[in-house]
Enzyme design. Structure first.
Site, PDB file in Angstrom:
ATOM      1  N   ARG A 149     -32.759-104.460 -35.640  1.00  0.00           N
ATOM      2  CA  ARG A 149     -33.899-104.628 -34.728  1.00  0.00           C
ATOM      3  C   ARG A 149     -33.392-104.649 -33.269  1.00  0.00           C
ATOM      4  O   ARG A 149     -32.414-103.992 -32.947  1.00  0.00           O
ATOM      5  CB  ARG A 149     -34.675-105.885 -35.123  1.00  0.00           C
ATOM      6  CG  ARG A 149     -35.229-105.792 -36.553  1.00  0.00           C
ATOM      7  CD  ARG A 149     -35.983-107.037 -36.952  1.00  0.00           C
ATOM      8  NE  ARG A 149     -37.147-107.258 -36.072  1.00  0.00           N
ATOM      9  CZ  ARG A 149     -37.812-108.413 -35.989  1.00  0.00           C
ATOM     10  NH1 ARG A 149     -37.440-109.453 -36.738  1.00  0.00           N
ATOM     11  NH2 ARG A 149     -38.840-108.546 -35.179  1.00  0.00           N
ATOM     12  N   PRO A 153     -39.400-121.737 -35.751  1.00  0.00           N
ATOM     13  CA  PRO A 153     -40.566-121.334 -34.973  1.00  0.00           C
ATOM     14  C   PRO A 153     -41.247-120.058 -35.462  1.00  0.00           C
ATOM     15  O   PRO A 153     -40.579-119.076 -35.786  1.00  0.00           O
ATOM     16  CB  PRO A 153     -40.001-121.126 -33.565  1.00  0.00           C
ATOM     17  CG  PRO A 153     -38.811-122.009 -33.499  1.00  0.00           C
ATOM     18  CD  PRO A 153     -38.242-122.039 -34.891  1.00  0.00           C
ATOM     19  N   ASP A 188     -24.641-126.950 -34.362  1.00  0.00           N
ATOM     20  CA  ASP A 188     -23.841-128.178 -34.426  1.00  0.00           C
ATOM     21  C   ASP A 188     -24.346-129.103 -35.525  1.00  0.00           C
ATOM     22  O   ASP A 188     -23.561-129.761 -36.211  1.00  0.00           O
ATOM     23  CB  ASP A 188     -23.859-128.913 -33.083  1.00  0.00           C
ATOM     24  CG  ASP A 188     -22.956-128.258 -32.049  1.00  0.00           C
ATOM     25  OD1 ASP A 188     -22.179-127.348 -32.420  1.00  0.00           O
ATOM     26  OD2 ASP A 188     -23.028-128.648 -30.862  1.00  0.00           O
ATOM     27  N   SER A 245     -36.484-110.306 -42.198  1.00  0.00           N
ATOM     28  CA  SER A 245     -36.202-108.952 -41.710  1.00  0.00           C
ATOM     29  C   SER A 245     -34.682-108.764 -41.588  1.00  0.00           C
ATOM     30  O   SER A 245     -33.926-109.741 -41.657  1.00  0.00           O
ATOM     31  CB  SER A 245     -36.862-108.747 -40.337  1.00  0.00           C
ATOM     32  OG  SER A 245     -36.270-109.611 -39.372  1.00  0.00           O
ATOM     33  N   HIS A 266     -30.660-117.161 -32.766  1.00  0.00           N
ATOM     34  CA  HIS A 266     -29.920-116.340 -31.812  1.00  0.00           C
ATOM     35  C   HIS A 266     -29.320-117.129 -30.645  1.00  0.00           C
ATOM     36  O   HIS A 266     -28.500-116.603 -29.920  1.00  0.00           O
ATOM     37  CB  HIS A 266     -30.836-115.222 -31.287  1.00  0.00           C
ATOM     38  CG  HIS A 266     -31.574-114.523 -32.399  1.00  0.00           C
ATOM     39  ND1 HIS A 266     -30.922-113.883 -33.423  1.00  0.00           N
ATOM     40  CD2 HIS A 266     -32.915-114.401 -32.668  1.00  0.00           C
ATOM     41  CE1 HIS A 266     -31.824-113.382 -34.268  1.00  0.00           C
ATOM     42  NE2 HIS A 266     -33.029-113.690 -33.835  1.00  0.00           N
ATOM     43  N   HIS A 323     -33.053-114.503 -43.493  1.00  0.00           N
ATOM     44  CA  HIS A 323     -33.992-113.843 -42.585  1.00  0.00           C
ATOM     45  C   HIS A 323     -34.829-112.861 -43.388  1.00  0.00           C
ATOM     46  O   HIS A 323     -34.276-112.094 -44.194  1.00  0.00           O
ATOM     47  CB  HIS A 323     -33.254-113.093 -41.466  1.00  0.00           C
ATOM     48  CG  HIS A 323     -32.428-114.010 -40.644  1.00  0.00           C
ATOM     49  ND1 HIS A 323     -32.981-114.860 -39.714  1.00  0.00           N
ATOM     50  CD2 HIS A 323     -31.102-114.264 -40.645  1.00  0.00           C
ATOM     51  CE1 HIS A 323     -32.029-115.583 -39.179  1.00  0.00           C
ATOM     52  NE2 HIS A 323     -30.876-115.250 -39.724  1.00  0.00           N
TER      53      HIS A 323
END
Ligand code: DQA
Length: 143
Positions: free
Chosen positions: A106, A9, A86, A101, A79, A99
């Site tokens: 953060r 997303p 799974d 960042s 997260h 990632h």
């Protein structure tokens, strides 16, 4: 060698989205730069981005047989998505979590990755370069 590169997303909004965190380059730039790197190394990439958890799972299930490895940046799904976890766990391919960042420096909620222990390697905080390092990981594996 063929590698699936999955982005979750909001990664389609690169360039627009919090440029101080993610930079000014677009998702299209990410595809172009990463593909150019992979081409030099003789690696084929299949990119997929979705804002929907189920679509990512359907894609992974469908395409797993066509690939030698998976690079995944699940975005915020990192997260909390046990469904993505799974799915990755069920697929018998090497996997690298990327990632842009550094999620460890953060907000507190970003420190937790529910997929970390079902992937072979995690790369973070290196921007687009992280995807290239993930490609190198697969190249360096003994066959
Ligand atoms: C991200 C970090 C996540 O916390 C965030 O939700 C993203 C992008 C990264 O690439 O740094 O969407 O995965």
């Amino acid at each position: 060698m063929t590698i699936l590169i999955i982005n979750g997303p909001n990664l389609n909004l690169l360039g627009q989205r919090e440029p101080s965190v993610y930079g000014y380059k677009s998702y299209r730039n990410l595809i172009q730069e990463t593909k150019a790197y992979a081409k030099k190394k003789g690696v084929k990439l299949k990119f997929y981005q979705s804002n929907h958890e189920g679509n990512i799972i359907d894609y992974l299930q469908k395409k797993q047989a066509t690939a030698n490895g998976i690079i995944i940046n699940p975005g915020a799904l990192t997260h909390y998505s046990y469904a993505i976890r799974d799915c990755l766990s069920a697929i018998d391919l090497p996997k690298v979590e990327v990632h842009l960042s550094n999620i460890n420096t953060r907000e507190a909620f970003r420190k937790k990755s529910v997929i970390r222990d079902v992937v072979n390697k995690t790369i973070m905080g290196k921007g687009f370069q992280g995807y290239c390092e993930a490609i190198d990981y697969f190249i360096e594996q003994p066959s």
